[in-house]
Write a protein that holds these residues in place. Structure first.
Motif, PDB file in Angstrom:
ATOM      1  N   SER A  84       0.889  -1.169   0.040  1.00 46.88           N
ATOM      2  CA  SER A  84      -0.004   0.008   0.258  1.00 46.88           C
ATOM      3  C   SER A  84       0.831   1.356   0.178  1.00 46.88           C
ATOM      4  CB  SER A  84      -0.832   0.064   1.203  1.00 46.88           C
ATOM      5  OG  SER A  84      -1.667   1.366   1.202  1.00 46.88           O
ATOM      6  N   GLN A  85       0.268   2.357  -0.732  1.00 43.90           N
ATOM      7  CA  GLN A  85       1.063   3.602  -0.785  1.00 43.90           C
ATOM      8  C   GLN A  85       0.290   4.620   0.461  1.00 43.90           C
ATOM      9  OE1 GLN A  85       0.872   4.703  -5.191  1.00 43.90           O
ATOM     10  NE2 GLN A  85       3.198   4.091  -4.948  1.00 43.90           N
ATOM     11  N   ASP A  86      -0.761   4.043   0.832  1.00 39.55           N
ATOM     12  CA  ASP A  86      -1.485   5.217   1.679  1.00 39.55           C
ATOM     13  C   ASP A  86      -1.973   4.613   3.069  1.00 39.55           C
ATOM     14  OD1 ASP A  86      -3.694   3.469   0.861  1.00 39.55           O
ATOM     15  OD2 ASP A  86      -4.516   5.064  -0.339  1.00 39.55           O
ATOM     16  N   LEU A  87      -1.913   3.306   3.386  1.00 39.07           N
ATOM     17  CA  LEU A  87      -2.293   2.581   4.366  1.00 39.07           C
ATOM     18  C   LEU A  87      -3.782   2.048   4.513  1.00 39.07           C
ATOM     19  CD1 LEU A  87      -0.307   4.072   7.470  1.00 39.07           C
ATOM     20  CD2 LEU A  87       0.179   2.221   6.113  1.00 39.07           C
ATOM     21  N   TYR A  88      -4.636   2.770   3.543  1.00 37.51           N
ATOM     22  CA  TYR A  88      -6.039   2.521   3.474  1.00 37.51           C
ATOM     23  C   TYR A  88      -6.343   1.388   2.425  1.00 37.51           C
ATOM     24  CZ  TYR A  88      -6.419   7.342   5.208  1.00 37.51           C
ATOM     25  OH  TYR A  88      -6.357   8.421   6.061  1.00 37.51           O
ATOM     26  N   ASN A  89      -5.662   1.408   1.360  1.00 33.77           N
ATOM     27  CA  ASN A  89      -5.936   0.349   0.213  1.00 33.77           C
ATOM     28  C   ASN A  89      -4.946  -0.453   0.086  1.00 33.77           C
ATOM     29  OD1 ASN A  89      -8.589   1.687  -0.592  1.00 33.77           O
ATOM     30  ND2 ASN A  89      -6.967   3.651  -0.668  1.00 33.77           N
ATOM     31  N   TRP A  90      -5.213  -1.877   0.033  1.00 37.17           N
ATOM     32  CA  TRP A  90      -3.838  -2.892  -0.023  1.00 37.17           C
ATOM     33  C   TRP A  90      -4.094  -3.632  -0.993  1.00 37.17           C
ATOM     34  CZ3 TRP A  90       0.033  -2.647   3.589  1.00 37.17           C
ATOM     35  CH2 TRP A  90      -0.006  -1.860   4.512  1.00 37.17           C
ATOM     36  N   LYS A  91      -2.914  -3.833  -1.828  1.00 40.06           N
ATOM     37  CA  LYS A  91      -2.809  -4.697  -3.059  1.00 40.06           C
ATOM     38  C   LYS A  91      -2.289  -6.045  -2.433  1.00 40.06           C
ATOM     39  CE  LYS A  91      -0.468  -5.376  -7.426  1.00 40.06           C
ATOM     40  NZ  LYS A  91       0.611  -4.718  -8.354  1.00 40.06           N
ATOM     41  N   PRO A  92      -3.012  -7.219  -2.977  1.00 35.15           N
ATOM     42  CA  PRO A  92      -2.635  -8.439  -2.476  1.00 35.15           C
ATOM     43  C   PRO A  92      -1.062  -8.854  -3.505  1.00 35.15           C
ATOM     44  CG  PRO A  92      -4.537  -8.632  -3.779  1.00 35.15           C
ATOM     45  CD  PRO A  92      -4.287  -7.251  -3.528  1.00 35.15           C
ATOM     46  N   GLU A  93      -0.121  -9.075  -2.763  1.00 35.13           N
ATOM     47  CA  GLU A  93       1.227  -9.574  -3.484  1.00 35.13           C
ATOM     48  C   GLU A  93       1.333 -10.997  -3.445  1.00 35.13           C
ATOM     49  OE1 GLU A  93       2.742  -7.385  -5.017  1.00 35.13           O
ATOM     50  OE2 GLU A  93       2.651  -5.476  -4.488  1.00 35.13           O
ATOM     51  N   GLY A  94       0.556 -11.804  -2.752  1.00 38.30           N
ATOM     52  CA  GLY A  94       0.447 -13.227  -2.707  1.00 38.30           C
ATOM     53  C   GLY A  94       1.181 -13.761  -1.396  1.00 38.30           C
ATOM     54  N   LEU A  95       1.510 -14.857  -1.322  1.00 35.74           N
ATOM     55  CA  LEU A  95       2.138 -15.547  -0.431  1.00 35.74           C
ATOM     56  C   LEU A  95       3.468 -15.220  -0.288  1.00 35.74           C
ATOM     57  CD1 LEU A  95       0.801 -19.431  -0.367  1.00 35.74           C
ATOM     58  CD2 LEU A  95       0.629 -17.752   1.467  1.00 35.74           C
ATOM     59  N   ALA A  96       4.207 -14.458   0.919  1.00 32.55           N
ATOM     60  CA  ALA A  96       5.510 -14.275   0.968  1.00 32.55           C
ATOM     61  C   ALA A  96       6.488 -15.616   1.178  1.00 32.55           C
ATOM     62  CB  ALA A  96       5.439 -13.053   2.092  1.00 32.55           C
ATOM     63  N   LEU A  97       5.575 -16.224   2.224  1.00 32.23           N
ATOM     64  CA  LEU A  97       6.317 -17.652   2.484  1.00 32.23           C
ATOM     65  C   LEU A  97       5.060 -18.739   2.536  1.00 32.23           C
ATOM     66  CD1 LEU A  97       8.547 -19.159   3.630  1.00 32.23           C
ATOM     67  CD2 LEU A  97       8.098 -18.462   5.969  1.00 32.23           C
ATOM     68  N   ALA A  98       5.191 -19.516   1.846  1.00 28.47           N
ATOM     69  CA  ALA A  98       4.467 -20.746   1.653  1.00 28.47           C
ATOM     70  C   ALA A  98       4.804 -22.181   2.566  1.00 28.47           C
ATOM     71  CB  ALA A  98       4.098 -21.135   0.418  1.00 28.47           C
ATOM     72  N   ALA A  99       3.848 -22.564   2.840  1.00 32.80           N
ATOM     73  CA  ALA A  99       4.088 -24.053   3.476  1.00 32.80           C
ATOM     74  C   ALA A  99       4.741 -24.781   2.530  1.00 32.80           C
ATOM     75  CB  ALA A  99       2.696 -24.469   4.319  1.00 32.80           C
ATOM     76  N   ASN A 100       5.531 -25.732   2.944  1.00 33.48           N
ATOM     77  CA  ASN A 100       6.013 -26.788   2.064  1.00 33.48           C
ATOM     78  C   ASN A 100       4.888 -27.911   1.699  1.00 33.48           C
ATOM     79  OD1 ASN A 100       7.555 -28.994   0.825  1.00 33.48           O
ATOM     80  ND2 ASN A 100       9.155 -27.952   1.381  1.00 33.48           N
ATOM     81  N   GLU A 101       4.650 -28.006   0.435  1.00 27.56           N
ATOM     82  CA  GLU A 101       3.609 -29.019   0.167  1.00 27.56           C
ATOM     83  C   GLU A 101       3.874 -30.407  -0.267  1.00 27.56           C
ATOM     84  OE1 GLU A 101       0.496 -28.102   0.110  1.00 27.56           O
ATOM     85  OE2 GLU A 101       0.288 -25.981   0.253  1.00 27.56           O
TER      86      GLU A 101
END
Length: 353
Positions: free
Chosen positions: A97-114
């Motif tokens: 986010s650039q304004d703290l109000y609106n948040w863009k999903p960037e995906g999994l930063a750390l995924a469980a090992n499948e």
């Protein structure tokens, strides 16, 4: 907590009922993503905080980042938190986010090992309270989190560490351990003005709160590891204001909310003194507004501006746990948090007048 969307019932021909229904529709339309005639999703943007309300990302999905923390990098904020569902936890989500109000999903930063069931972060593990800090020397981003191993309940009580070249990740898991042999559950990270980093964590079945200085690369604790106090506390949220260190914590009552406390010290190593038996004020202050502390965010570009961040847990549907963001108020000798139904960042400008 009721997970369903509230609807007001009214009888046909009832003017009051019609007014109530229209009010609910208008309220919902301000937060739920809309679709135009082509089926394209057009999420509504936010310009204020509404603590405890449904909060959607820029794709129109509920933000799923619980027990989290936030950093500022590359002219953006990055919010890391537990990705929760109705059953297994998939890992750590990240939003920008650039304004703290609106948040863009960037995906999994750390995924469980499948694929590897012997991995410390094999699917079925629990990765809780993720926090990320940046190391100026190594130019790396380090994520620490509370880790419970697959099929072991809460018996492992370990700290996990992952690393990335970019704030949004993906992060590569490095290792997990008990810091200096101590149990490690609810936790936070703190980087002081001199660049030294610290891991604050609940230990000894949550009856002890400890602080460990990290190595220069932030990937491990040093042996400088000290008991801060013993008082059955968890959910540490640490911040620094006017050369004093402040620590908000929660009692240990499971999913049931309780009263927060505020401690203060002139040094991170203490002695820590109780500054306020309850730093919360206003409705439901005795239960931290139904929530539990996770982080205190210094607002970029605003002097002495901090946001208290808490989770309003919903154990029946953890994904629908809500977020409580409220300004830390500094107009008295002791910092405190007051309930606000709605507020904007310009609150901090007004507070200094």
């Amino acid at each position: 907590m009721n997970n369903s969307t509230p609807y007001t019932r009214f009888r046909a021909g009832s003017l009051q009922g019609l007014i109530s229904m229209l009010a609910v529709i208008m309220t919902c339309s301000s937060v739920i993503a809309q679709k135009d005639s082509t089926g394209t999703t057009n999420p509504v943007t936010y310009d204020s905080f509404s603590p405890g309300a449904l909060w959607y990302d820029t794709n129109g999905e509920l933000i799923n980042a619980h027990g989290g923390g936030i950093i500022y990098a590359n002219k953006k904020y990055y919010w890391f938190g537990e990705k929760r569902g109705r059953s297994a936890q998939a890992g750590v989500n990240v939003y920008s986010s650039q304004d703290l109000y609106n948040w863009k999903p960037e995906g999994l930063a750390l995924a469980a090992n499948e694929t590897d069931t012997t991995s410390d972060i094999a699917r079925g593990c629990l990765m809780e309270r993720p926090k990320v800090i940046y190391n100026e020397k190594t130019k790396k981003y380090l994520m620490w989190f509370h880790l419970e191993l697959r099929r072991q309940g809460y018996s492992a009580a370990r700290a996990g560490v992952a690393i990335s070249d970019k704030p949004e990740g993906p992060y590569t898991f490095l290792k997990s351990f008990r810091p200096n042999g101590n149990m490690s559950r609810d936790m936070g990270l703190f980087v002081d003005d001199d660049g030294s980093a610290y891991h604050i964590y609940s230990s000894d079945e949550n009856y002890a709160l400890r602080l460990a200085k990290l190595t220069d690369d932030y990937t491990a604790p040093t042996t400088r590891d000290s008991l801060l106090f013993r008082n059955h506390r968890e959910a540490p949220a640490l911040f620094k204001y006017r050369n004093k260190y402040y620590l908000i914590t929660s009692g240990c009552t499971g999913w049931t909310p309780n009263k927060a406390t505020l401690h203060v010290a002139n040094s991170l190593w203490g002695p820590w003194q109780l500054s306020a038996e309850n730093p919360m004020k206003g409705p439901a202050a005795e239960t931290t507004y139904g929530g539990q502390s996770t982080f205190v965010l210094p607002v970029r570009g605003k002097k002495d501006a901090f946001i208290f961040i808490a989770d309003k847990w919903n154990p029946r549907d953890l994904k629908d746990s809500r977020y409580l963001w409220l300004p830390v108020q500094l107009d008295t000798e002791t910092p405190y948090v007051n309930w606000l139904d709605k507020w904007e960042l310009k609150f901090f400008n007004a507070a200094k007048k």
